[in-house]
Design a protein around this motif. Structure first.
Motif, PDB file in Angstrom:
ATOM      1  N   TRP A 299      22.843  19.729  68.977  1.00 17.72           N
ATOM      2  CA  TRP A 299      22.191  18.558  69.558  1.00 17.72           C
ATOM      3  C   TRP A 299      20.938  18.210  68.745  1.00 17.72           C
ATOM      4  CZ3 TRP A 299      23.316  15.031  73.263  1.00 17.72           C
ATOM      5  CH2 TRP A 299      22.273  14.247  73.738  1.00 17.72           C
ATOM      6  N   GLY A 300      20.170  19.229  68.426  1.00 13.32           N
ATOM      7  CA  GLY A 300      18.936  19.035  67.660  1.00 13.32           C
ATOM      8  C   GLY A 300      19.229  18.463  66.280  1.00 13.32           C
ATOM      9  N   THR A 301      20.279  18.968  65.661  1.00 10.05           N
ATOM     10  CA  THR A 301      20.662  18.477  64.330  1.00 10.05           C
ATOM     11  C   THR A 301      21.044  17.006  64.395  1.00 10.05           C
ATOM     12  OG1 THR A 301      21.385  20.639  63.619  1.00 10.05           O
ATOM     13  CG2 THR A 301      22.381  18.786  62.493  1.00 10.05           C
ATOM     14  N   GLU A 309      22.793   7.498  69.680  1.00 13.94           N
ATOM     15  CA  GLU A 309      22.759   8.260  70.930  1.00 13.94           C
ATOM     16  C   GLU A 309      24.159   8.442  71.544  1.00 13.94           C
ATOM     17  OE1 GLU A 309      20.300  10.596  73.109  1.00 13.94           O
ATOM     18  OE2 GLU A 309      19.733   9.386  71.365  1.00 13.94           O
ATOM     19  N   HIS A 310      24.917   7.340  71.644  1.00 14.18           N
ATOM     20  CA  HIS A 310      26.225   7.459  72.308  1.00 14.18           C
ATOM     21  C   HIS A 310      27.171   8.324  71.482  1.00 14.18           C
ATOM     22  CE1 HIS A 310      27.140   4.307  69.395  1.00 14.18           C
ATOM     23  NE2 HIS A 310      28.406   4.629  69.564  1.00 14.18           N
ATOM     24  N   VAL A 316      28.940  16.046  70.940  1.00 18.67           N
ATOM     25  CA  VAL A 316      28.697  17.250  71.735  1.00 18.67           C
ATOM     26  C   VAL A 316      29.860  17.460  72.708  1.00 18.67           C
ATOM     27  CG1 VAL A 316      27.205  18.256  73.503  1.00 18.67           C
ATOM     28  CG2 VAL A 316      26.195  17.166  71.490  1.00 18.67           C
ATOM     29  N   GLU A 317      30.322  16.352  73.280  1.00 17.65           N
ATOM     30  CA  GLU A 317      31.466  16.409  74.192  1.00 17.65           C
ATOM     31  C   GLU A 317      32.711  16.927  73.460  1.00 17.65           C
ATOM     32  OE1 GLU A 317      31.417  16.092  77.286  1.00 17.65           O
ATOM     33  OE2 GLU A 317      33.556  15.955  77.769  1.00 17.65           O
ATOM     34  N   MET A 318      32.879  16.504  72.220  1.00 16.57           N
ATOM     35  CA  MET A 318      34.045  16.938  71.438  1.00 16.57           C
ATOM     36  C   MET A 318      34.043  18.459  71.278  1.00 16.57           C
ATOM     37  SD  MET A 318      34.461  14.211  68.354  1.00 16.57           S
ATOM     38  CE  MET A 318      34.309  12.464  68.623  1.00 16.57           C
ATOM     39  N   ARG A 319      32.848  19.006  70.992  1.00 13.06           N
ATOM     40  CA  ARG A 319      32.763  20.467  70.856  1.00 13.06           C
ATOM     41  C   ARG A 319      33.161  21.142  72.164  1.00 13.06           C
ATOM     42  NH1 ARG A 319      28.645  23.071  67.252  1.00 13.06           N
ATOM     43  NH2 ARG A 319      28.055  24.223  69.115  1.00 13.06           N
ATOM     44  N   ARG A 320      32.680  20.568  73.268  1.00 13.38           N
ATOM     45  CA  ARG A 320      33.003  21.166  74.574  1.00 13.38           C
ATOM     46  C   ARG A 320      34.493  21.081  74.866  1.00 13.38           C
ATOM     47  NH1 ARG A 320      28.600  18.458  78.168  1.00 13.38           N
ATOM     48  NH2 ARG A 320      26.776  19.502  77.314  1.00 13.38           N
ATOM     49  N   GLY A 350      44.516  12.010  76.020  1.00 12.75           N
ATOM     50  CA  GLY A 350      43.215  11.345  76.129  1.00 12.75           C
ATOM     51  C   GLY A 350      42.118  11.970  75.284  1.00 12.75           C
ATOM     52  N   LEU A 351      42.371  13.149  74.705  1.00 11.24           N
ATOM     53  CA  LEU A 351      41.322  13.729  73.851  1.00 11.24           C
ATOM     54  C   LEU A 351      41.262  12.957  72.535  1.00 11.24           C
ATOM     55  CD1 LEU A 351      41.783  17.602  74.230  1.00 11.24           C
ATOM     56  CD2 LEU A 351      40.178  16.091  75.397  1.00 11.24           C
ATOM     57  N   PRO A 352      40.064  12.776  71.991  1.00  9.06           N
ATOM     58  CA  PRO A 352      39.968  12.055  70.715  1.00  9.06           C
ATOM     59  C   PRO A 352      40.698  12.803  69.603  1.00  9.06           C
ATOM     60  CG  PRO A 352      37.787  12.424  71.694  1.00  9.06           C
ATOM     61  CD  PRO A 352      38.767  13.194  72.508  1.00  9.06           C
ATOM     62  N   VAL A 353      41.254  12.032  68.691  1.00 10.77           N
ATOM     63  CA  VAL A 353      41.946  12.617  67.536  1.00 10.77           C
ATOM     64  C   VAL A 353      41.037  13.640  66.838  1.00 10.77           C
ATOM     65  CG1 VAL A 353      42.803  12.070  65.214  1.00 10.77           C
ATOM     66  CG2 VAL A 353      43.380  10.583  67.134  1.00 10.77           C
ATOM     67  N   GLU A 354      39.746  13.311  66.774  1.00  6.94           N
ATOM     68  CA  GLU A 354      38.806  14.182  66.079  1.00  6.94           C
ATOM     69  C   GLU A 354      38.801  15.593  66.682  1.00  6.94           C
ATOM     70  OE1 GLU A 354      38.235  11.170  67.106  1.00  6.94           O
ATOM     71  OE2 GLU A 354      37.193   9.986  65.613  1.00  6.94           O
ATOM     72  N   VAL A 355      38.819  15.673  68.015  1.00  9.83           N
ATOM     73  CA  VAL A 355      38.795  16.987  68.676  1.00  9.83           C
ATOM     74  C   VAL A 355      40.075  17.749  68.370  1.00  9.83           C
ATOM     75  CG1 VAL A 355      38.694  18.204  70.867  1.00  9.83           C
ATOM     76  CG2 VAL A 355      37.533  16.040  70.622  1.00  9.83           C
ATOM     77  N   LEU A 356      41.185  17.025  68.450  1.00 12.21           N
ATOM     78  CA  LEU A 356      42.470  17.683  68.237  1.00 12.21           C
ATOM     79  C   LEU A 356      42.552  18.246  66.827  1.00 12.21           C
ATOM     80  CD1 LEU A 356      44.710  15.085  70.102  1.00 12.21           C
ATOM     81  CD2 LEU A 356      44.030  17.338  70.899  1.00 12.21           C
TER      82      LEU A 356
END
Ligand code: ATP
Length: 435
Positions: A299-301, A309-310, A316-320, A350-356
């Motif tokens: 988050w700090g990085t 911001e969004h 961060v949500e993707m990591r979770r 529904g998960l973003p391609v990036e997370v997958l």
């Protein structure tokens, strides 16, 4: 030295005919106004390297805005101009754009003030650029069309494939050039010249890069990660000690090297399969690079790099999501519990391609990789054959039950329990009858 007709021959060979015609038209308008006009920068560099580049940058010795407006009125284009900077963009009816600059010298009256713009020569204008290979110009006026102008040994550097700054203070003047040097070196398969590399090392040692704001650093990093071969750029960043500017915890350890290679593998695999599907591949690399950071550090990085911001929240949500949702699936598989297609589908839906992709690269489990791959290649495209109309006919009252029933039918389809429309209708009937 390269002859005009050789440059013209290159143009005829490599550029679409429309582009060559436009270049001649630009020269003709210059003739009419008695202004000298040049194509400059990356366009010329890439033409000589036989690399496709449609971004035409034009420099006019004199009033570039007048030039752009005259050109536009003759060829039915629009112009967007910046009086203050003497620049303009010519926009063709189909959206094709040409950037026009006036040869200029910007200087700052006081630190932090907006630049004051004065006319200067083409040579001074080109001297302000980042690397020699970007300082070539091609004359476009009628009698000199195709003449290559090379004040700083750019042609020689193109031939010996070298990235070289124009003067010793280049990186002090603008530290983003450190990252640009890496990007061009890796993209063009060139080599940063020894002296230039020494200047980079010096700039790092003297902490000039600390002066670079997070926003600009992020913009450069994103560009490196968006290149065709991001790993080469990351490797170079690591060897020059630049990864710590992301976060001191980001290091190119052997494990990180493997993680990045896996990321590249899944990203290329996905891009080959789904050419048109939009997603941010740089984010997948970024998540991998920052894998070892805690959520707080991450988050700090992102905050320091001024990630919007969004988007920071999304990252961060993707990591979770990777950790929790796909992690659960992974733990289940590790316990050799049965996971059927519908469970894979409803976990990943529904998960973003990036997370997958991030998780697919990160996971050491071949089974998890197989699940995500199966989701992309097969499950994601599956739908029930029946719809709301059919449910209505079966007497179901419109409401939340619709979704539940359709998901149930979809589950059955995913797991191979129904094969036809009739099977699906039968299934709904059975459910409704409470069988
Ligand atoms: P790309 O294909 O990545 O767009 P390009 O060479 O067209 O490559 P741009 O970033 O579009 O690069 O920049 C256009 C031109 O402006 C470059 O050729 C370069 O000479 C000059 N330029 C861009 N950024 C800088 C900088 N930080 N310092 C000096 N010159 C720069």
């Amino acid at each position: 030295q390269v002859k005009s007709r050789e440059v013209e021959a290159l143009m005829n060979k490599h550029l679409p005919q429309r582009t060559t015609v436009i270049l001649h038209d630009l020269g003709r308008v210059g003739d009419q106004l008695d202004l000298t006009v040049y194509a400059v920068g990356g366009f010329v560099r890439d033409l000589l390297l036989d690399i496709q580049n449609m971004d035409i940058d034009v420099t006019v010795d004199g009033d570039g805005i007048l030039f752009a407006e005259t050109f536009a009125s003759q060829f039915g284009c629009r112009v967007k101009s910046h009086q203050k900077f003497g620049t303009a963009v010519i926009v063709f009816p189909d959206g094709f754009k040409i950037d026009v600059a006036s040869t200029r010298l910007e200087y700052y009256v006081s630190p932090g003030a907006l630049p004051t713009v004065e006319r200067s020569s083409l040579k001074m204008d080109l001297y302000r650029r980042d690397f020699t290979v970007n300082t070539l110009a091609i004359a476009l006026n009628g009698d000199s069309f195709g003449k290559l102008i090379d004040y700083f040994g750019a042609y020689r550097d193109l031939q010996s494939r070298v990235i070289r700054v124009l003067h010793n203070l280049s990186f002090v003047e603008d530290p983003t050039r450190v990252f640009r040097a890496i990007r061009f070196e890796q993209r063009l398969n060139f080599k940063i010249a020894k002296h230039t590399e020494d200047l980079i090392k010096n700039a790092v040692k003297m902490e000039f890069l600390e002066k670079l704001g997070g926003r600009r650093l992020l913009a450069e990093l994103v560009q490196i990660l968006r290149e065709k071969e991001p790993l080469k750029g990351v490797g170079r960043m690591a060897s020059l000690g630049l990864l710590r500017f992301i976060h001191p915890g980001v290091e190119l350890t052997p494990a990180m090297q493997v993680a990045l290679e896996e990321t590249r593998y899944v990203v290329s695999w996905f891009d080959l399969l789904y050419l048109e599907r939009p997603y941010e591949s740089w984010s997948v690399y970024f998540l991998t690079l920052c894998e070892g950071l805690t959520e707080e550090q991450f988050w700090g990085t992102c905050t320091r790099l001024a990630v919007a911001e969004h988007y920071k929240e999304r990252l961060v949500e993707m990591r979770r999501q990777s950790e929790e949702l796909i992690g659960n699936l992974e733990r289940k598989l590790a316990r050799s519990e049965k996971v059927d297609n519908s469970e894979i589908y409803f976990t990943l839906r529904g998960l973003p391609v990036e997370v997958l992709l991030y998780h697919m690269a990160k996971s050491r489990s071949a089974e998890v990789k197989r699940c995500i791959s199966l989701y992309f290649t097969k499950l994601d495209g599956m739908h029930p054959q029946i719809g709301g109309e059919d449910l209505k006919e079966l007497g179901v009252e419109p409401g939340p039950l619709y979704r539940e029933l359709l998901d149930l039918v979809l589950s059955a389809r995913l797991n191979g329990k129904v094969a036809s429309r009739e099977d699906e209708i039968q299934l709904v009937r059975e459910v409704l009858e409470g069988v």
